[in-house]
Design a protein around this motif. Structure first.
Motif, PDB file in Angstrom:
ATOM      1  N   VAL A  68      10.935 -12.975  51.239  1.00  0.00           N
ATOM      2  CA  VAL A  68      11.793 -13.645  50.268  1.00  0.00           C
ATOM      3  C   VAL A  68      10.986 -13.830  48.996  1.00  0.00           C
ATOM      4  O   VAL A  68       9.895 -14.406  49.020  1.00  0.00           O
ATOM      5  CB  VAL A  68      12.284 -15.011  50.794  1.00  0.00           C
ATOM      6  N   GLY A  87      17.694 -18.099  52.092  1.00  0.00           N
ATOM      7  CA  GLY A  87      17.116 -16.794  52.405  1.00  0.00           C
ATOM      8  C   GLY A  87      16.223 -16.789  53.621  1.00  0.00           C
ATOM      9  O   GLY A  87      16.102 -15.765  54.303  1.00  0.00           O
ATOM     10  N   CYS A 134      14.551 -10.308  50.109  1.00  0.00           N
ATOM     11  CA  CYS A 134      15.647 -11.113  49.578  1.00  0.00           C
ATOM     12  C   CYS A 134      15.182 -11.621  48.223  1.00  0.00           C
ATOM     13  O   CYS A 134      14.345 -12.511  48.133  1.00  0.00           O
ATOM     14  CB  CYS A 134      15.967 -12.269  50.519  1.00  0.00           C
ATOM     15  N   PRO A 160      20.214 -12.252  45.677  1.00  0.00           N
ATOM     16  CA  PRO A 160      21.378 -13.107  45.892  1.00  0.00           C
ATOM     17  C   PRO A 160      21.939 -13.677  44.603  1.00  0.00           C
ATOM     18  O   PRO A 160      22.996 -14.322  44.634  1.00  0.00           O
ATOM     19  CB  PRO A 160      20.807 -14.231  46.766  1.00  0.00           C
ATOM     20  N   ALA A 342      22.002 -15.861  49.464  1.00  0.00           N
ATOM     21  CA  ALA A 342      20.640 -15.601  49.933  1.00  0.00           C
ATOM     22  C   ALA A 342      20.612 -15.409  51.450  1.00  0.00           C
ATOM     23  O   ALA A 342      19.906 -14.537  51.965  1.00  0.00           O
ATOM     24  CB  ALA A 342      19.716 -16.747  49.520  1.00  0.00           C
ATOM     25  N   ALA A 345      21.934 -11.962  52.135  1.00  0.00           N
ATOM     26  CA  ALA A 345      20.977 -10.916  51.772  1.00  0.00           C
ATOM     27  C   ALA A 345      19.955 -10.708  52.880  1.00  0.00           C
ATOM     28  O   ALA A 345      19.660  -9.566  53.275  1.00  0.00           O
ATOM     29  CB  ALA A 345      20.281 -11.279  50.461  1.00  0.00           C
ATOM     30  N   SER A 346      19.411 -11.807  53.392  1.00  0.00           N
ATOM     31  CA  SER A 346      18.420 -11.683  54.458  1.00  0.00           C
ATOM     32  C   SER A 346      19.039 -11.200  55.756  1.00  0.00           C
ATOM     33  O   SER A 346      18.452 -10.381  56.474  1.00  0.00           O
ATOM     34  CB  SER A 346      17.715 -13.030  54.675  1.00  0.00           C
ATOM     35  N   CYS A 349      19.540  -7.458  55.703  1.00  0.00           N
ATOM     36  CA  CYS A 349      18.244  -6.772  55.807  1.00  0.00           C
ATOM     37  C   CYS A 349      17.737  -6.766  57.250  1.00  0.00           C
ATOM     38  O   CYS A 349      17.241  -5.752  57.744  1.00  0.00           O
ATOM     39  CB  CYS A 349      17.219  -7.458  54.907  1.00  0.00           C
TER      40      CYS A 349
END
Length: 443
Positions: A68, A87, A134, A160, A342, A345-346, A349
């Motif tokens: 992050v 995140g 992130c 994010p 956030a 986003a993580s 991934c």
């Protein structure tokens, strides 16, 4: 009731405005540490900045690496901690589940809301082998970091809160994504709210002197004048974190506009609003963007700010309620702007890494859309993320439905559907911010 804006109209408006530069918004603050170990040494950094070593008793379980990269310090710091916490929450959640057959190596780095510091931090992540990130948060940092570090090193970056229209046009080899919408839309949303909700016909703009401020100001001005027959009297750039803003305020207010648009960040916004209320009272409508959606502003400014309105991306995804519960349980506070983006986003991934089976950004990028967009597999939300990770690690097909939106990527790594909120500051409600309306955007 939500209002709808067609994406084709937005893109046409963005082209008219000549939106080709950078933009950006929210970040995160330092709420208990420097946010990272500076070198990604195989440790795991939790939301408070503490770093611990990944355990080595996992047997045959593989290690999933993720990072992050957020501004823990700098002009956006007051909003950053909660975004960082969003995140880092998926890894905390997966580790707490206890039955996910993988180890997690997660670290956090600080961009300091500065492109050069962001590049240095990102290079540390690249050298340590982290394949996914992130972040970063602000577009001025995100674009530089993406071009100089992520893309050359084959790293997947998912911001994010980087909202620049220029992110869409990056020559990124399919590596750069975002869960936040583009300012090509927000500028038009702002103009629509100014004209149709507030009834304003004249405006002056004060914007932070970077690409985020400049380009968002351009989009608003173009839409306000061309689509709503309004007039923009002044457009004034200002520098961050000055001791006084009396001079740019005087220029902006010279012809008594009915609306003052302020595009900036909290550390600067506090002084801007202090100076404004000391000199002009509250007879003028003020509009702000997501960068100033900070519940602490009224207390910091010493005024109720009841004449201040704003727009910001809104978390309305299928997993929004589950995420909110998880976030509140973990951090004992409600999530704020871009916290859900956030988390999403993580989460994407991590799922893409699980499906790929290796910590290789070039390989993981091929599975980002596959695990985000709808397919015939298992639907994964914040509520069943651990179950979804087990399925992905087992080679099963999954797709993620997020907290901020459905998290469906288009060919440019942008969201195909998002929502905005129209809000005002109200010290009589919990959190000082009252949502007045929602505005939906779909491709």
């Amino acid at each position: 009731m939500a209002r709808n804006i067609d994406r084709r109209d937005v893109l046409k408006g963005a082209g008219t405005a000549g939106v080709v530069g950078l933009a950006g918004c929210i970040t995160q603050n330092d709420s208990g540490g420097d946010g990272g170990n500076g070198g990604g040494d195989g440790g795991e950094t939790d939301a408070g900045g503490e770093t611990t070593e990944a355990s080595d008793d996992s047997g045959s379980a593989r290690t999933i690496q993720h990072s992050v990269l957020m501004p823990l310090t700098g002009d956006l710091a007051s909003l950053g901690g909660p975004i960082r916490d969003g995140g880092t929450l998926p890894v905390k959640q997966l580790e707490a589940a206890g039955d996910v057959p993988a180890e997690f190596d997660q670290t956090v780095e600080d961009t300091q809301t500065d492109p050069q510091a962001g590049i240095q931090a990102a290079n540390g992540l690249a050298n340590a082998g982290y394949p996914t990130v992130c972040g970063p948060a602000s577009s001025g940092v995100n674009l530089q970091v993406s071009q100089q570090v992520f893309i050359p090193n084959g790293m997947v970056g998912v911001s994010p809160s980087s909202t620049s229209p220029a992110v869409t046009d990056l020559d990124d080899d399919g590596l750069i994504f975002r869960t936040a919408p583009s300012d090509a839309l927000q500028g038009q949303v702002m103009a629509d709210v100014a004209a149709n909700n507030l009834g304003d016909s004249s405006a002056s703009i004060m914007y932070v002197n970077n690409d985020y401020g400049q380009k968002l100001a351009e989009v608003f001005a173009s839409s306000f004048t061309e689509e709503h027959s309004g007039s923009v009297q002044e457009s004034i750039a200002f520098e961050k974190e000055q001791s006084s803003y009396s001079s740019p305020l005087s220029s902006a207010m010279n012809d008594s506009p009915s609306l003052l648009v302020v595009i900036g960040y909290p550390a600067s916004g506090i002084q801007i609003f202090r100076d404004f209320y000391a000199e002009y009272g509250n007879d003028t409508d003020i509009m702000v963007t997501d960068g100033l959606r900070d519940s602490t502003l009224p207390d910091e400014v010493g005024y109720d700010m009841s004449n201040v309105y704003g727009t910001a991306p809104l978390a309305t995804g299928p997993g929004q309620e589950a995420f909110t519960s998880l976030y509140e349980e973990e951090y004992d506070r409600a999530p704020g702007a871009f916290n859900a983006q956030a988390y999403d986003a993580s989460a994407v991934c991590l799922l893409a890494n699980a499906v790929t089976g290796e910590n290789d950004g070039q390989a993981i990028k091929e599975n980002m859309t596959a695990v985000a967009n709808p397919n015939d597999g298992m639907e994964v939300t914040p509520e069943n993320l651990a179950e979804g990770m087990r399925a992905a690690l087992n080679g099963e097909q999954v797709y993620y439905s997020g907290a901020s939106s459905s998290v469906d990527f288009d060919e440019n790594g942008d969201m195909t559907a998002v929502s905005y909120e129209y809000f005002t500051f109200n010290t009589d409600v919990e959190g000082n911010i009252e949502q007045l309306d929602t505005i939906d955007f779909k491709a």
